[in-house]
Design a protein around this motif. Structure first.
Motif, PDB file in Angstrom:
ATOM      1  N   GLY A 178       0.832  -0.914   0.004  1.00  0.00           N
ATOM      2  CA  GLY A 178       0.356   0.177  -0.065  1.00  0.00           C
ATOM      3  C   GLY A 178       0.991   1.168   0.072  1.00  0.00           C
ATOM      4  N   THR A 227      -9.006   3.831  -2.802  1.00  0.00           N
ATOM      5  CA  THR A 227      -8.337   5.034  -2.076  1.00  0.00           C
ATOM      6  C   THR A 227      -7.484   5.398  -1.514  1.00  0.00           C
ATOM      7  OG1 THR A 227      -8.886   3.373   0.408  1.00  0.00           O
ATOM      8  CG2 THR A 227     -11.533   4.377  -1.621  1.00  0.00           C
ATOM      9  N   ILE A 228      -7.440   6.640  -0.972  1.00  0.00           N
ATOM     10  CA  ILE A 228      -5.984   6.530  -0.538  1.00  0.00           C
ATOM     11  C   ILE A 228      -5.913   6.954   1.157  1.00  0.00           C
ATOM     12  CG2 ILE A 228      -3.880   7.851  -0.418  1.00  0.00           C
ATOM     13  CD1 ILE A 228      -4.059   7.900  -3.024  1.00  0.00           C
ATOM     14  N   ASP A 229      -5.778   6.061   1.992  1.00  0.00           N
ATOM     15  CA  ASP A 229      -5.724   6.814   3.516  1.00  0.00           C
ATOM     16  C   ASP A 229      -5.175   7.920   3.881  1.00  0.00           C
ATOM     17  OD1 ASP A 229      -3.562   5.489   4.432  1.00  0.00           O
ATOM     18  OD2 ASP A 229      -4.689   3.934   5.061  1.00  0.00           O
ATOM     19  N   ALA A 230      -5.272   8.833   5.001  1.00  0.00           N
ATOM     20  CA  ALA A 230      -4.500   9.465   5.508  1.00  0.00           C
ATOM     21  C   ALA A 230      -3.492   9.353   5.948  1.00  0.00           C
ATOM     22  CB  ALA A 230      -5.298  10.408   6.482  1.00  0.00           C
ATOM     23  N   ALA A 231      -3.027   7.915   5.747  1.00  0.00           N
ATOM     24  CA  ALA A 231      -1.218   7.987   5.944  1.00  0.00           C
ATOM     25  C   ALA A 231      -0.903   7.939   4.480  1.00  0.00           C
ATOM     26  CB  ALA A 231      -1.464   7.200   7.137  1.00  0.00           C
ATOM     27  N   ARG A 233      -1.412   5.927   2.172  1.00  0.00           N
ATOM     28  CA  ARG A 233      -1.790   4.433   1.629  1.00  0.00           C
ATOM     29  C   ARG A 233      -2.733   3.889   0.560  1.00  0.00           C
ATOM     30  NH1 ARG A 233       0.935  -0.206   4.315  1.00  0.00           N
ATOM     31  NH2 ARG A 233       1.148   1.526   5.864  1.00  0.00           N
ATOM     32  N   LEU A 234      -2.263   3.152   0.006  1.00  0.00           N
ATOM     33  CA  LEU A 234      -3.009   2.979  -1.304  1.00  0.00           C
ATOM     34  C   LEU A 234      -4.013   1.334  -1.397  1.00  0.00           C
ATOM     35  CD1 LEU A 234      -4.283   3.568  -4.661  1.00  0.00           C
ATOM     36  CD2 LEU A 234      -2.457   2.110  -5.184  1.00  0.00           C
ATOM     37  N   ARG A 235      -5.525   1.656  -0.802  1.00  0.00           N
ATOM     38  CA  ARG A 235      -6.085   0.046  -1.478  1.00  0.00           C
ATOM     39  C   ARG A 235      -6.787   0.205  -2.195  1.00  0.00           C
ATOM     40  NH1 ARG A 235     -11.442  -0.592   0.157  1.00  0.00           N
ATOM     41  NH2 ARG A 235     -11.468  -2.931   0.782  1.00  0.00           N
ATOM     42  N   THR A 237      -9.120  -1.218  -5.028  1.00  0.00           N
ATOM     43  CA  THR A 237     -10.787  -2.017  -4.633  1.00  0.00           C
ATOM     44  C   THR A 237     -11.517  -2.465  -5.008  1.00  0.00           C
ATOM     45  OG1 THR A 237     -11.615   0.051  -4.872  1.00  0.00           O
ATOM     46  CG2 THR A 237     -11.233  -0.046  -3.013  1.00  0.00           C
TER      47      THR A 237
END
Length: 341
Positions: A178, A227-231, A233-235, A237
């Motif tokens: 990620g 999606t990319i979270d606040a840190a 990190r790519l997820r 989907t």
């Protein structure tokens, strides 16, 4: 002027000698061909700078140069990167053709650190053959090319697994667990489409029109959703073409595939959409039954998909029994071949 790896004849070691000289001396870009798992393969032009930037960033993330197991075709980006990383380490990779020789091949990997890069299908076969133990001595096992099911990762207890995301257009894996490699940029647009930028990007396709469709202002528009979270990190989907519209209903094919694989009597399966005059797109279940199991009736499959928690409207409207899912050389399911069925 570009040089293609595809017409090179001879053993992988012959190709390795060419790649080793190319890594050391630089030169014209190379051309690799995409897998063509969802459509026509494309010729991807990769510069020396992009390929070596990717390889150096990979080795830095993994903990340093080391020896590699070569278990992928050298004409694809996965095999190419094994050769390039090996060349940067000054070591020859160890070639293995079948999992029967895996343990001996891993023992023969030179260097203080030892790595392997496999696709989920190869790992699945190793798990089924009871050969996970051989993988535990690796400093890292890279798994990429397709999403690895959670149950497969659970079976790799004691193995240092690094899940990679990337493609030929990004010189191979450019996101590890990620997190983008150094020099790699990520963004997700309003539609959820993943875009990749940075030093690892390809120069374009051999077809300029195809290049213009996906490469703009230093960003490559992938076919993936995520999606990319606040840190940061790519997820991932899914893929933009993994959502089909059937009878006016949006259907997520990966979720249907997971439901099919959980049904009794099903050894493997995949859900695909095919054109249909009535529904627009008809969801078809390509099913590999367990040994000795009969053909599951359509109503049982539809009931099972609904029982998994999915809407009844997502359930397949046709079943095609096959002996095994057709695979491309890199280990991906050949969806084009299945749709021809």
């Amino acid at each position: 002027m570009t040089a293609s790896l595809r017409p090179v004849a001879g053993a992988p070691r012959d190709v390795h000698a060419l790649v080793r000289a190319w890594v050391r001396d630089g030169g014209d870009p190379v051309v690799v061909r995409t897998s063509g798992s969802t459509g026509e393969p494309k010729d991807v032009i990769l510069s020396h700078a992009a390929v070596t930037s990717s390889a150096r960033a990979s080795l830095e993330r993994l903990g340093g140069p080391g020896g590699w197991l070569l278990a992928m075709p050298v004409t694809g980006v996965g095999g190419l990167q094994v050769l390039v990383r090996s060349a940067l380490a000054g070591l020859d990779p160890v070639l293995v053709d079948e999992h029967d020789g895996l343990a001996a091949a891993i023992d023969a990997i030179p260097g203080d650190r030892r790595y392997a890069s496999l696709v989920p299908t190869q790992v699945h076969r190793l798990v089924e053959a009871g050969r996970v133990g051989a993988l535990r001595s690796l400093d890292a096992l890279l798994i990429g090319g397709a999403a690895a099911p959670p149950e497969l990762l659970d079976a790799l207890d004691g193995v240092r697994v690094v899940r990679t995301y990337g493609m030929s257009e990004t010189s191979g894996g450019c996101v590890y667990d990620g997190v983008p490699l150094d020099g790699v940029r990520l963004r997700v647009d309003d539609a959820g489409q993943v875009h990749v930028g940075g030093t690892v990007l390809f120069d374009g396709y051999a077809d300029p029109a195809a290049t213009a469709a996906v490469l703009r202002d230093g960003w490559f528009a992938t076919a993936d959703l995520g999606t990319i979270d606040a840190a940061g990190r790519l997820r991932v989907t899914g893929r933009s073409d993994d959502v089909v519209i059937s009878g006016g209903v949006n259907i997520g094919l990966p979720a249907v595939t997971r439901a099919l694989r959980g049904l009794d009597g099903v050894r493997d399966a995949i859900a695909l959409g095919v054109p249909d005059d009535e529904w627009g797109t008809r969801v078809v279940a390509f099913v590999v039954p367990d040994t000795g199991a009969g053909a599951p009736p359509l109503h049982v499959v539809r009931d099972g998909v609904e029982a998994s928690g999915l809407p009844r409207t997502w359930a397949p409207r046709e079943i095609v029994l096959i002996d095994g899912l057709p695979l491309l050389p890199g280990g991906k399911v050949d969806r084009v071949a299945l749709r021809r069925r």
